[in-house]
Design an enzyme around this catalytic site. Structure first.
Site, PDB file in Angstrom:
ATOM      1  N   PRO A  10      43.075  44.246  34.917  1.00 16.32           N
ATOM      2  CG  PRO A  10      42.203  46.166  35.916  1.00 16.32           C
ATOM      3  CD  PRO A  10      41.806  44.937  35.164  1.00 16.32           C
ATOM      4  CG  ASN A  11      47.194  46.817  38.181  1.00 13.83           C
ATOM      5  OD1 ASN A  11      48.058  47.394  37.530  1.00 13.83           O
ATOM      6  ND2 ASN A  11      46.171  47.454  38.723  1.00 13.83           N
ATOM      7  NE  ARG A  18      48.244  44.471  42.222  1.00 12.82           N
ATOM      8  CZ  ARG A  18      46.971  44.230  42.037  1.00 12.82           C
ATOM      9  NH1 ARG A  18      46.578  43.283  41.213  1.00 12.82           N
ATOM     10  NH2 ARG A  18      46.062  44.952  42.654  1.00 12.82           N
ATOM     11  CE1 TYR A  23      45.353  40.277  44.347  1.00  6.64           C
ATOM     12  CE2 TYR A  23      47.106  41.836  44.832  1.00  6.64           C
ATOM     13  CZ  TYR A  23      45.764  41.561  44.630  1.00  6.64           C
ATOM     14  OH  TYR A  23      44.850  42.576  44.710  1.00  6.64           O
ATOM     15  CG  ASN A  75      41.163  37.983  38.749  1.00 11.24           C
ATOM     16  OD1 ASN A  75      40.667  39.046  39.074  1.00 11.24           O
ATOM     17  ND2 ASN A  75      42.119  37.396  39.442  1.00 11.24           N
ATOM     18  CB  ALA A  78      40.871  47.442  40.050  1.00 11.95           C
ATOM     19  CD  GLU A  99      33.250  38.267  40.542  1.00  8.37           C
ATOM     20  OE1 GLU A  99      33.757  39.271  41.073  1.00  8.37           O
ATOM     21  OE2 GLU A  99      32.020  38.023  40.605  1.00  8.37           O
ATOM     22  CG  HIS A 101      38.010  38.231  42.800  1.00  2.91           C
ATOM     23  ND1 HIS A 101      38.442  39.381  42.175  1.00  2.91           N
ATOM     24  CD2 HIS A 101      36.693  38.114  42.519  1.00  2.91           C
ATOM     25  CE1 HIS A 101      37.422  39.931  41.542  1.00  2.91           C
ATOM     26  NE2 HIS A 101      36.353  39.189  41.736  1.00  2.91           N
ATOM     27  NE  ARG A 108      42.981  42.816  49.291  1.00  4.48           N
ATOM     28  CZ  ARG A 108      43.449  43.064  48.079  1.00  4.48           C
ATOM     29  NH1 ARG A 108      43.086  42.324  47.055  1.00  4.48           N
ATOM     30  NH2 ARG A 108      44.293  44.057  47.883  1.00  4.48           N
TER      31      ARG A 108
END
Length: 150
Positions: A10-11, A18, A23, A75, A78, A99, A101, A108
């Site tokens: 998502p996103n 964004r 990012y 990726n 969330a 995985e 990111h 964070r």
């Protein structure tokens, strides 16, 4: 030659606009195009899929098994911190995955420090921005080469 899937949660369709301070300015379309090129240079094929919907990501992981794909670059966005269902899909199909990111999630908010995927992934890449996807392709290719040698 191996067949890879680049799967984004998502996103990530909003990359480039964004939170560019987190990012970067690279769009998902550009990341996907670069990854297709890199996979080709490594002698592999790559298909890309992004969804904001958990069930669509689960369906795509299951479809990857039916398509006999060899490796997944993932990726989860969330869903990293929330989706036992996607985790179960990966466990069910048994396809190795990395995985990825773009940000260093450990630098964070506290809730971003845990992942439902890291312990079942072949490896994890955090904080390399868009370049993390390319690194994941090199690592996936190497993983498959090593598996063939064993």
């Amino acid at each position: 030659m191996a067949d890879f899937l680049l799967l984004n949660g998502p996103n990530l369709n909003l990359l480039g606009s964004r939170e560019p301070e987190v990012y970067g300015a690279t769009r998902l379309d550009d990341i996907e195009a670069n990854c297709i090129d890199v996979a080709g240079e490594l002698g592999h094929s790559l298909v890309c899929f992004q969804s904001n919907a958990e069930h669509e990501l689960i369906d795509r992981v299951q479809q990857a098994a039916q398509d006999n794909l060899d490796f997944i670059i993932f990726n989860p966005g969330a869903f990293t911190h929330t989706s036992i269902a996607i985790r179960d899909a990966f466990l069910a199909v048994g396809i190795p995955f990395i995985e990825v990111h773009m940000s260093n999630t450990f630098a964070r908010e506290e809730f971003r420090h845990s992942s439902y995927f890291s312990d079942i992934a072949e490896s994890c890449l955090f904080g390399f921005g868009a370049y993390g996807y390319e690194l994941a392709l090199y690592a996936a290719s190497r993983h498959l080469e090593n598996a063939e040698e064993e």
